[in-house]
Motif scaffolding. Structure first.
Motif, PDB file in Angstrom:
ATOM      1  N   PRO A   1       0.813  -1.213   0.000  1.00 54.37           N
ATOM      2  CA  PRO A   1       0.000   0.000   0.000  1.00 54.37           C
ATOM      3  C   PRO A   1       0.849   1.267   0.000  1.00 54.37           C
ATOM      4  O   PRO A   1       1.847   1.363   0.699  1.00 54.37           O
ATOM      5  CB  PRO A   1      -0.816  -0.113   1.293  1.00 54.37           C
ATOM      6  N   LEU A   2       0.423   2.232  -0.803  1.00 54.49           N
ATOM      7  CA  LEU A   2       1.044   3.556  -0.854  1.00 54.49           C
ATOM      8  C   LEU A   2      -0.074   4.560  -0.606  1.00 54.49           C
ATOM      9  O   LEU A   2      -0.858   4.871  -1.507  1.00 54.49           O
ATOM     10  CB  LEU A   2       1.700   3.787  -2.223  1.00 54.49           C
ATOM     11  N   LEU A   3      -0.174   5.024   0.625  1.00 59.61           N
ATOM     12  CA  LEU A   3      -1.261   5.949   0.965  1.00 59.61           C
ATOM     13  C   LEU A   3      -0.860   6.806   2.154  1.00 59.61           C
ATOM     14  O   LEU A   3       0.061   6.476   2.901  1.00 59.61           O
ATOM     15  CB  LEU A   3      -2.562   5.199   1.260  1.00 59.61           C
ATOM     16  N   GLY A   4      -1.581   7.901   2.298  1.00 61.37           N
ATOM     17  CA  GLY A   4      -1.276   8.865   3.337  1.00 61.37           C
ATOM     18  C   GLY A   4      -1.521   8.335   4.732  1.00 61.37           C
ATOM     19  O   GLY A   4      -2.485   7.591   4.976  1.00 61.37           O
ATOM     20  N   ASP A   5      -0.651   8.714   5.652  1.00 62.43           N
ATOM     21  CA  ASP A   5      -0.720   8.333   7.066  1.00 62.43           C
ATOM     22  C   ASP A   5      -0.874   6.821   7.234  1.00 62.43           C
ATOM     23  O   ASP A   5      -1.677   6.340   8.041  1.00 62.43           O
ATOM     24  CB  ASP A   5      -1.861   9.059   7.782  1.00 62.43           C
ATOM     25  N   LEU A   6      -0.089   6.063   6.478  1.00 63.58           N
ATOM     26  CA  LEU A   6      -0.120   4.611   6.622  1.00 63.58           C
ATOM     27  C   LEU A   6       0.263   4.206   8.040  1.00 63.58           C
ATOM     28  O   LEU A   6      -0.267   3.237   8.582  1.00 63.58           O
ATOM     29  CB  LEU A   6       0.829   3.966   5.604  1.00 63.58           C
ATOM     30  N   ASN A   7       1.164   4.947   8.640  1.00 67.59           N
ATOM     31  CA  ASN A   7       1.542   4.649  10.014  1.00 67.59           C
ATOM     32  C   ASN A   7       0.341   4.770  10.957  1.00 67.59           C
ATOM     33  O   ASN A   7       0.093   3.894  11.778  1.00 67.59           O
ATOM     34  CB  ASN A   7       2.645   5.591  10.464  1.00 67.59           C
ATOM     35  N   GLY A   8      -0.412   5.856  10.820  1.00 67.78           N
ATOM     36  CA  GLY A   8      -1.589   6.019  11.660  1.00 67.78           C
ATOM     37  C   GLY A   8      -2.634   4.957  11.403  1.00 67.78           C
ATOM     38  O   GLY A   8      -3.276   4.448  12.327  1.00 67.78           O
ATOM     39  N   ILE A   9      -2.809   4.597  10.132  1.00 64.43           N
ATOM     40  CA  ILE A   9      -3.780   3.556   9.763  1.00 64.43           C
ATOM     41  C   ILE A   9      -3.346   2.216  10.346  1.00 64.43           C
ATOM     42  O   ILE A   9      -4.173   1.448  10.851  1.00 64.43           O
ATOM     43  CB  ILE A   9      -3.943   3.510   8.243  1.00 64.43           C
ATOM     44  N   ASN A  10      -2.055   1.919  10.278  1.00 66.83           N
ATOM     45  CA  ASN A  10      -1.566   0.697  10.914  1.00 66.83           C
ATOM     46  C   ASN A  10      -1.874   0.690  12.403  1.00 66.83           C
ATOM     47  O   ASN A  10      -2.207  -0.356  12.987  1.00 66.83           O
ATOM     48  CB  ASN A  10      -0.064   0.553  10.704  1.00 66.83           C
ATOM     49  N   GLY A  11      -1.758   1.847  13.040  1.00 62.56           N
ATOM     50  CA  GLY A  11      -2.081   1.939  14.453  1.00 62.56           C
ATOM     51  C   GLY A  11      -3.539   1.630  14.731  1.00 62.56           C
ATOM     52  O   GLY A  11      -3.874   0.940  15.705  1.00 62.56           O
ATOM     53  N   VAL A  12      -4.423   2.101  13.859  1.00 58.41           N
ATOM     54  CA  VAL A  12      -5.853   1.800  14.002  1.00 58.41           C
ATOM     55  C   VAL A  12      -6.095   0.295  13.887  1.00 58.41           C
ATOM     56  O   VAL A  12      -6.875  -0.285  14.656  1.00 58.41           O
ATOM     57  CB  VAL A  12      -6.656   2.572  12.930  1.00 58.41           C
ATOM     58  N   ILE A  13      -5.421  -0.339  12.942  1.00 61.06           N
ATOM     59  CA  ILE A  13      -5.565  -1.789  12.750  1.00 61.06           C
ATOM     60  C   ILE A  13      -5.153  -2.537  14.010  1.00 61.06           C
ATOM     61  O   ILE A  13      -5.867  -3.431  14.488  1.00 61.06           O
ATOM     62  CB  ILE A  13      -4.713  -2.258  11.558  1.00 61.06           C
TER      63      ILE A  13
ATOM     64  N   ALA B   1      -9.847   5.017  10.337  1.00 62.73           N
ATOM     65  CA  ALA B   1      -8.726   5.112   9.401  1.00 62.73           C
ATOM     66  C   ALA B   1      -9.060   6.044   8.245  1.00 62.73           C
ATOM     67  O   ALA B   1      -8.186   6.780   7.756  1.00 62.73           O
ATOM     68  CB  ALA B   1      -8.381   3.723   8.873  1.00 62.73           C
ATOM     69  N   GLN B   2     -10.310   6.041   7.806  1.00 61.59           N
ATOM     70  CA  GLN B   2     -10.707   6.920   6.712  1.00 61.59           C
ATOM     71  C   GLN B   2     -10.554   8.382   7.106  1.00 61.59           C
ATOM     72  O   GLN B   2     -10.130   9.223   6.298  1.00 61.59           O
ATOM     73  CB  GLN B   2     -12.156   6.645   6.304  1.00 61.59           C
ATOM     74  N   ARG B   3     -10.857   8.691   8.352  1.00 59.40           N
ATOM     75  CA  ARG B   3     -10.673  10.066   8.816  1.00 59.40           C
ATOM     76  C   ARG B   3      -9.197  10.463   8.764  1.00 59.40           C
ATOM     77  O   ARG B   3      -8.867  11.599   8.390  1.00 59.40           O
ATOM     78  CB  ARG B   3     -11.236  10.221  10.230  1.00 59.40           C
ATOM     79  N   LEU B   4      -8.316   9.548   9.132  1.00 58.06           N
ATOM     80  CA  LEU B   4      -6.885   9.836   9.062  1.00 58.06           C
ATOM     81  C   LEU B   4      -6.437  10.060   7.620  1.00 58.06           C
ATOM     82  O   LEU B   4      -5.673  10.986   7.332  1.00 58.06           O
ATOM     83  CB  LEU B   4      -6.082   8.685   9.681  1.00 58.06           C
ATOM     84  N   LEU B   5      -6.917   9.209   6.728  1.00 61.93           N
ATOM     85  CA  LEU B   5      -6.547   9.358   5.320  1.00 61.93           C
ATOM     86  C   LEU B   5      -7.099  10.656   4.754  1.00 61.93           C
ATOM     87  O   LEU B   5      -6.397  11.378   4.022  1.00 61.93           O
ATOM     88  CB  LEU B   5      -7.054   8.156   4.520  1.00 61.93           C
ATOM     89  N   ASP B   6      -8.347  10.976   5.086  1.00 58.47           N
ATOM     90  CA  ASP B   6      -8.947  12.222   4.596  1.00 58.47           C
ATOM     91  C   ASP B   6      -8.168  13.436   5.099  1.00 58.47           C
ATOM     92  O   ASP B   6      -7.958  14.409   4.360  1.00 58.47           O
ATOM     93  CB  ASP B   6     -10.406  12.326   5.055  1.00 58.47           C
ATOM     94  N   ARG B   7      -7.750  13.381   6.347  1.00 55.35           N
ATOM     95  CA  ARG B   7      -6.996  14.503   6.918  1.00 55.35           C
ATOM     96  C   ARG B   7      -5.665  14.685   6.189  1.00 55.35           C
ATOM     97  O   ARG B   7      -5.263  15.811   5.879  1.00 55.35           O
ATOM     98  CB  ARG B   7      -6.764  14.252   8.403  1.00 55.35           C
ATOM     99  N   HIS B   8      -4.988  13.566   5.919  1.00 49.53           N
ATOM    100  CA  HIS B   8      -3.729  13.645   5.177  1.00 49.53           C
ATOM    101  C   HIS B   8      -3.973  14.213   3.779  1.00 49.53           C
ATOM    102  O   HIS B   8      -3.260  15.125   3.330  1.00 49.53           O
ATOM    103  CB  HIS B   8      -3.090  12.260   5.072  1.00 49.53           C
ATOM    104  N   ASN B   9      -4.964  13.663   3.090  1.00 54.11           N
ATOM    105  CA  ASN B   9      -5.217  14.096   1.713  1.00 54.11           C
ATOM    106  C   ASN B   9      -5.672  15.546   1.644  1.00 54.11           C
ATOM    107  O   ASN B   9      -5.415  16.240   0.649  1.00 54.11           O
ATOM    108  CB  ASN B   9      -6.249  13.185   1.057  1.00 54.11           C
ATOM    109  N   ALA B  10      -6.352  16.030   2.677  1.00 54.22           N
ATOM    110  CA  ALA B  10      -6.787  17.427   2.679  1.00 54.22           C
ATOM    111  C   ALA B  10      -5.587  18.363   2.586  1.00 54.22           C
ATOM    112  O   ALA B  10      -5.633  19.400   1.900  1.00 54.22           O
ATOM    113  CB  ALA B  10      -7.591  17.727   3.942  1.00 54.22           C
ATOM    114  N   ALA B  11      -4.496  17.999   3.251  1.00 53.46           N
ATOM    115  CA  ALA B  11      -3.284  18.818   3.164  1.00 53.46           C
ATOM    116  C   ALA B  11      -2.697  18.758   1.763  1.00 53.46           C
ATOM    117  O   ALA B  11      -2.249  19.770   1.211  1.00 53.46           O
ATOM    118  CB  ALA B  11      -2.261  18.333   4.189  1.00 53.46           C
TER     119      ALA B  11
END
Length: 457
Positions: A394-406, A431-441
């Motif tokens: 996977p190549l996506l924003g805040d993967l570290n944070g998403i891994n933490g959610v998992i 996790a979607q909120r984390l990704l959305d926050r990253h992508n918003a930037a």
């Protein structure tokens, strides 16, 4: 940053590399000597090119993205930076002070050159799976520095006593092996341990042909949706839960904990343990001190379908955009130098699997002795990986944070009785909120560096 016009001395290239975390507040490192091969490569480069001075600075890899962003804010970013694999998209979305991308893709900077300052360009020599991971749209964005894969280790004597004739290749076979071990009158308390870690989820999704996020795991475009309640993840979670409830699986109770499982293996409390090839030398030492003869193989997969490979871990060098021409050429030459045949092969005696095809050919040569059990198995995992968006990882924003959610969700399933489907549906929303926050930037005008910049593991 120092320009060659400012001094009669060598052109300085500031290279920041990821270092191992320290143990609590002590001066001891979790993985001693992490990054030393790059230090040695820099020393070698400086001797070969006295007109340059690659100046190494080690920074805890968890703090690297923030350290770089802080340096940008001060107006003095480094020239090349090593990021851990979970921060690849963060690096791509890190911004210079003018709002442009801080880093330029390495392949674009190299162009069609075959040598830079006399250093052969080794981009084409990269193991295809490694090149795929650090590419976007077919373009290599950063230069890998090391790679690692997960391995299943076993206590040979315990398996023989339990009548387990070969290393398990599937979840079902691992379950059956643990059941046989549980029948031993004086056997281990549990069959197997592995860490509650995001990387293992990525691997087991791939084994079922699934994806963690949309747009081909972010390989055909920016990921905007994440799937933590997919059938593939839930299959894995349900099987894991059943292994835990049966007593076959030992959970240390700590997330991202490789060493806890290794220590349980050394105490002979489990017969199998999953760990990273990066600590293969450590695993060999632990087993030898405990009087354990090791067996090693690939991770068991969902079923008996042909092995597809899977995502691996590691780090890579990013090149700062807009450097003076002489400095950029020196930095690019160093990136090639650190993976020339001499250094690529030397890296294999440290903590990396082969990153280049010449190094790989050395490993599979008949006369080659493994530096530790499982090294060749892990090497083949990387080298034989199918080249698909799933296996690229996977190549996506805040993967570290998403891994933490998992891992928090899995912790709830294992320790607090959470129902897997509903818990991972809630995890998907978080996790979607984390990704959305990253992508918003990244989508802002002008775009800004995302604010989730600290890596937890």
């Amino acid at each position: 940053m120092q320009d060659s016009t400012e001094t009669d001395g060598p052109i300085i290239i500031e290279a920041w590399i990821g270092d191992s975390p320290k143990i609590d507040d002590s001066d001891e490192y979790e993985v001693p000597g992490w990054g030393d091969p790059l230090v040695h490569a820099a020393e070698s480069f400086n001797r070969t090119h006295p007109e340059y001075l690659v100046r190494i600075r080690k920074i805890d890899f968890r703090e690297m993205p923030k350290a770089v962003a802080d340096a940008v804010a001060r107006g003095n970013p480094p020239d090349v930076v090593e990021y851990v694999y979970t921060a690849t998209q963060v690096a791509l979305d890190t911004r210079a002070r003018n709002g442009d991308s801080l880093f330029v893709p390495v392949q674009r900077a190299v162009g069609d050159r075959t040598k830079i300052l006399g250093e052969p360009v080794v981009i084409q020599d990269l193991v295809p799976a490694a090149r795929d991971y650090w590419s976007r749209g077919g373009e290599l964005v950063s230069m890998p520095t090391w790679v690692t894969a997960n391995i299943l280790y076993a206590n040979k004597a315990v398996l023989e006593r339990a009548g387990v004739e070969r290393m398990p290749a599937t979840w079902q076979e691992l379950t059956a092996a643990c059941a046989a071990i549980a029948k031993l009158p004086d056997g281990p308390a549990h069959g197997v341990s592995w860490p509650n870690y995001g990387w293992l989820f990525h691997t087991e999704i791939v084994g079922q042909g699934g994806l963690l996020s949309n747009r081909d795991n972010g390989r055909s475009g920016r990921s905007t949706r994440v799937f933590l309640d997919s059938p593939e993840i839930l299959n894995y979670v349900q099987w894991w839960k059943s292994m835990h409830e049966s007593g076959y699986y030992y959970y240390t109770g700590e997330r991202n904990d490789y060493f806890g499982g290794m220590e349980a293996f050394a105490r002979q409390e489990v017969a199998f343990v999953v760990t990273s090839s990066a600590v293969g030398h450590d695993m060999t030492t632990i087993a030898a001190e405990a009087g354990i003869e090791l067996m090693a193989d690939r991770l068991p997969r969902f079923n008996e379908q042909p092995y597809t490979g899977g995502p691996f871990g590691g780090q890579s060098f990013f090149l700062t955009d807009g450097l003076p021409k002489e400095k950029e050429d020196g930095a690019l030459a160093f990136l090639q130098h650190q993976l020339n045949p001499q250094h690529a092969i030397a890296r294999m005696h440290d903590r990396s699997l082969p990153l280049t095809l010449p190094a790989y050919e050395q490993v599979v040569a008949d006369h080659r002795v493994e530096p530790y059990p499982g090294f060749r198995v892990a090497t083949e995992q990387v080298a034989s990986s199918n080249r698909t968006p799933a296996t690229a990882g996977p190549l996506l924003g805040d993967l570290n944070g998403i891994n933490g959610v998992i891992t928090v969700a899995m912790d709830d399933v294992l320790l607090r009785g959470a129902e897997p489907t509903s818990r991972f549906r809630a995890a998907t929303e978080e996790a979607q909120r984390l990704l959305d926050r990253h992508n918003a930037a990244a989508f802002a005008y002008p775009p800004v560096t995302p604010d989730a910049l600290t890596i937890t593991a």
